[in-house]
Design an enzyme around this catalytic site. Structure first.
Site, PDB file in Angstrom:
ATOM      1  N   LYS A  30     -12.417  -4.206  18.453  1.00 59.26           N
ATOM      2  CA  LYS A  30     -11.033  -4.621  18.697  1.00 59.26           C
ATOM      3  C   LYS A  30     -10.632  -4.497  20.171  1.00 59.26           C
ATOM      4  O   LYS A  30      -9.515  -4.845  20.537  1.00 59.26           O
ATOM      5  CB  LYS A  30     -10.075  -3.785  17.836  1.00 59.26           C
ATOM      6  CG  LYS A  30     -10.371  -3.832  16.337  1.00 59.26           C
ATOM      7  CD  LYS A  30     -10.187  -5.226  15.749  1.00 59.26           C
ATOM      8  CE  LYS A  30     -10.566  -5.282  14.288  1.00 59.26           C
ATOM      9  NZ  LYS A  30      -9.643  -4.587  13.400  1.00 59.26           N
ATOM     10  N   ASN A  79       0.844  -1.190   0.000  1.00 58.07           N
ATOM     11  CA  ASN A  79       0.000   0.000   0.000  1.00 58.07           C
ATOM     12  C   ASN A  79       0.880   1.240   0.000  1.00 58.07           C
ATOM     13  O   ASN A  79       2.106   1.148  -0.069  1.00 58.07           O
ATOM     14  CB  ASN A  79      -0.950  -0.019   1.202  1.00 58.07           C
ATOM     15  CG  ASN A  79      -0.207  -0.166   2.512  1.00 58.07           C
ATOM     16  OD1 ASN A  79       0.564   0.700   2.911  1.00 58.07           O
ATOM     17  ND2 ASN A  79      -0.436  -1.291   3.205  1.00 58.07           N
ATOM     18  N   ASP A  81      -4.517  -6.534   4.820  1.00 60.39           N
ATOM     19  CA  ASP A  81      -5.604  -7.377   5.314  1.00 60.39           C
ATOM     20  C   ASP A  81      -5.612  -8.743   4.636  1.00 60.39           C
ATOM     21  O   ASP A  81      -6.147  -9.708   5.195  1.00 60.39           O
ATOM     22  CB  ASP A  81      -6.954  -6.696   5.065  1.00 60.39           C
ATOM     23  CG  ASP A  81      -7.110  -5.421   5.881  1.00 60.39           C
ATOM     24  OD1 ASP A  81      -6.652  -5.406   7.038  1.00 60.39           O
ATOM     25  OD2 ASP A  81      -7.659  -4.436   5.353  1.00 60.39           O
ATOM     26  N   PHE A 120      -5.294   2.681  14.653  1.00 62.52           N
ATOM     27  CA  PHE A 120      -5.417   3.745  13.657  1.00 62.52           C
ATOM     28  C   PHE A 120      -6.422   3.299  12.601  1.00 62.52           C
ATOM     29  O   PHE A 120      -6.521   2.109  12.288  1.00 62.52           O
ATOM     30  CB  PHE A 120      -4.068   4.057  13.017  1.00 62.52           C
ATOM     31  CG  PHE A 120      -3.186   4.919  13.882  1.00 62.52           C
ATOM     32  CD1 PHE A 120      -2.937   6.230  13.546  1.00 62.52           C
ATOM     33  CD2 PHE A 120      -2.635   4.412  15.042  1.00 62.52           C
ATOM     34  CE1 PHE A 120      -2.138   7.028  14.355  1.00 62.52           C
ATOM     35  CE2 PHE A 120      -1.837   5.194  15.858  1.00 62.52           C
ATOM     36  CZ  PHE A 120      -1.587   6.512  15.513  1.00 62.52           C
ATOM     37  N   LYS A 169       9.062 -16.773 -11.027  1.00 59.48           N
ATOM     38  CA  LYS A 169       8.290 -15.637 -11.522  1.00 59.48           C
ATOM     39  C   LYS A 169       7.100 -16.119 -12.348  1.00 59.48           C
ATOM     40  O   LYS A 169       7.229 -16.984 -13.216  1.00 59.48           O
ATOM     41  CB  LYS A 169       9.185 -14.739 -12.384  1.00 59.48           C
ATOM     42  CG  LYS A 169       8.455 -13.558 -12.995  1.00 59.48           C
ATOM     43  CD  LYS A 169       9.363 -12.751 -13.908  1.00 59.48           C
ATOM     44  CE  LYS A 169       8.560 -11.655 -14.602  1.00 59.48           C
ATOM     45  NZ  LYS A 169       9.390 -10.881 -15.549  1.00 59.48           N
TER      46      LYS A 169
END
Length: 400
Positions: free
Chosen positions: A341, A209, A278, A323, A288
């Site tokens: 959580k 990300n 996630d 966060f 590859k």
């Protein structure tokens, strides 16, 4: 960060004295009042006028200079000093300070100082490694001095080894670590996660990300400036880690889970600022994956939910902060995450708000606790980190 602080910079007679001028300049840029005291030998390497121009204060050399005020100058200076740093420190001055000898303006002033003291020895390698020098440095440590280890490299005498004065920026970081902020977290253990994770698909490709790690790194930096012992578990980042922080480098979400779980019980505060994947490829391919005609689908599987695990296995008194980066329904989603959580606080922001996205030096954040939500305005990530630590410390105090 040093506004209102008086720094006594002692300069002794070594070739590295020229670096002290750059340190004086850096301290002035931090808005410190810099008082420079030189030994007579130091003036053979760099002129007192240089420091006077940089600091705006008179450079002191002679204990019996009659141009001083009617005060006993070395005592008056010691009384108003917030921190002493000797850079560079010769073997001779290290020995004198270790044994309480006071025969010039620098040593008499330091003998009267009760503030934090730093010393940066700089000399020939054999002189530095001599057992007498090492004994003197050990004595200084016993008397409360912080001895800044010299750098290694080619010295002015031509030798190669330990003995170089560290660069001014490194010396500045030692000063900031000592007095930039009150040590309100002294004795506390802080665990921070930061950056992205990389989920390998084959030896060439991975899923990741846009996280840069800046927010987590800012929290780690501000926590250590407040006196905490900090461990930073970091995914692959291109920014330099904060000084005085133990960095644990990880790559994948599983790596991060294992590093965090291993240290969970140690931590008094945990800040989960990392952008953890996630999902991860269901299968890693050793070779590859070759391009071919048609579509390609990649089966994915869930990664371990680190924050949920921490919430389920938390120890009493521990403060746990998650966060949440959202693009819609930020408050609703983040409040649900707080409960699901089992954490104490969630730092939420919206990726679509200007100044709050990945890679910026600023953030626009809402800190959510069970008592309510506090919206923070646009501020630097270090400023936001400071407020996050304030709220976490308040929660810890309420728990106790």
């Amino acid at each position: 960060m040093l506004r209102g602080k008086t720094i006594l910079l002692g300069v002794t007679g070594g070739i590295a004295a020229y670096k002290a001028a750059a340190l004086a300049s850096a301290l002035v840029k931090q808005h410190a009042c810099v008082e420079v005291v030189m030994t007579a030998h130091a003036t053979q390497f760099i002129a007192p006028l240089t420091f006077e121009q940089l600091t705006g204060n008179r450079c002191m050399v002679d204990t019996f200079d009659r141009n001083f005020s009617h005060q006993v100058e070395h005592i008056a200076l010691a009384d108003r000093t917030d921190l002493v740093i000797i850079a560079p420190a010769t073997a001779n001055v290290c020995g004198k300070l270790a044994h309480g000898l006071a025969d010039d303006m620098l040593t008499t002033t330091i003998l009267a100082c009760t503030c934090p003291k730093l010393i940066a020895p700089a000399m020939n390698t054999k002189m530095f490694e001599n057992p007498v020098t090492q004994d003197n440095l050990d004595s200084l440590r016993r008397y409360g001095w912080e001895v800044i280890a010299p750098a290694s490299g080619r010295l002015a005498c031509g030798a190669v080894g330990a003995g170089k004065l560290p660069e001014p920026e490194q010396l500045l970081q030692h000063i900031l670590h000592q007095i930039a902020l009150p040590h309100s977290l002294e004795g506390k253990h802080v665990l921070v996660t930061a950056g992205p994770t990389q989920e390998a698909l084959d030896p060439v490709r991975y899923l990741t990300n846009h996280s840069t790690g800046k927010m987590g790194y800012a929290i780690a930096k501000m926590a250590t400036l407040r006196g905490a012992e900090v461990v930073l578990v970091s995914g692959p980042c291109s920014i330099a880690p904060p000084p005085f922080v133990e960095v644990v480098d990880v790559v994948s979400a599983q790596d991060m889970f294992e590093a965090v779980a291993e240290r969970q019980d140690w931590a008094d505060f945990i800040f989960k600022a990392a952008a953890v994947a996630d999902y991860t490829p269901a299968e890693y391919v050793d070779d590859k994956i070759k391009k071919r005609d048609g579509e390609l689908s990649i089966p994915l599987k869930r990664t371990q939910d680190i924050l949920k695990y921490l919430g389920e296995h938390r120890r009493p008194g521990q403060v746990l902060c998650g966060f949440s980066m959202e693009t819609q329904n930020m408050l609703e989603n983040s409040r649900a995450k707080l409960e699901k959580k089992n954490v104490d606080m969630i730092c939420a922001n919206n990726l679509k708000v200007e100044g709050a996205g990945f890679g910026t030096d600023t953030n626009v954040m809402t800190v959510i606790t069970r008592a309510g939500a506090e919206e923070l305005p646009l501020m630097s990530k270090e400023e936001a980190a400071g407020r996050i630590l304030d709220i976490a410390a308040e929660l810890a105090e309420n728990k106790s």
